[in-house]
Write a protein that holds these residues in place. Sequence first.
Motif: not given
Length: 231
Positions: A155-157, A160-162, A183-188, A210-211
Amino acid sequence: MMDLAILILLRSSVVITAALIAMAASSRMPVLRVAIARVSLLVVLAIGLLGSWSPPSRVPMVAVHVPMAMRALPASASPSKPETKTTAASTASPASVPTRASSIDLTLLSIGVWACGSLLLLGHLAIGLFTIRRIRRQSLPVEDASTLEAISDFARGLGGRIPKAVASQHVSTPFVAGVFKPTIYLPADWSESFDAETRDAVLRHEMAHIAHGDLKWALLLRVLQIALWPQ
C-alpha cells in the motif's frame, strides 16, 4: 424515441469496435490497453447521456409573401369548388392505420425485450453483491503478521490506503471487492496453502487493482453492460 435509441446503439458499437481493434493492436502494452478501455467506456457513457438529453429538433418556419392583389381579393371572387360530403372513414387511408399500429407494436416489443435483458443483468449484479456481503459477514479478520505486513508495504509502495483483509472458508481464490471500502478476501487456509513468494505475488496483484481504481471501472462497465446489452 426508437430512432434515438438505434442511433445511440450504432454510435456506441462503432466506438466499442474501434476500441477492441486498438486493444488487439496493443496486446504487448498492457498500460495502453487499459487506457484505451477506460477512454472507450467514458465515450460510450457520454454518447448515451448526450443522446438522451438532446433537445427535440424544431421545424424551421418559413415566411410566405402574399401579394397585395390576392389580399384584396374578395371572398366571392375566389373560385368555387363543388361541395362534397366526406366521412371520417373515407378521408383516412386504409393502409395508414395498420402501418402505424404495427410501428407502435414493434417499438413496444423492442423496449420490452431491452427491459427484460437489463433486468436480468441487474438481477445478476444484485446476486453477486449479495453473495459478497454474505461472505464478508461470515469472514474473519486476517491475523497473520506476515500477510498484514506485506499488505502495508504494498500500500505504501503504490501510494494507496491499506485495505482490510479477511479470510473465509467460502473463498477458494483470493480476490478484492468493494468500491468504497476495498477488502481483500483470502481462503481460510491462506498461510498453509501458499508459500511466501506466491502470497507476495497475489497480494501485490490485488493491491494493484485497488491502487489503480479497477473496482470503480469494473462497476462502470457493469452499468454500461446493463444499459447497452444488445450490443
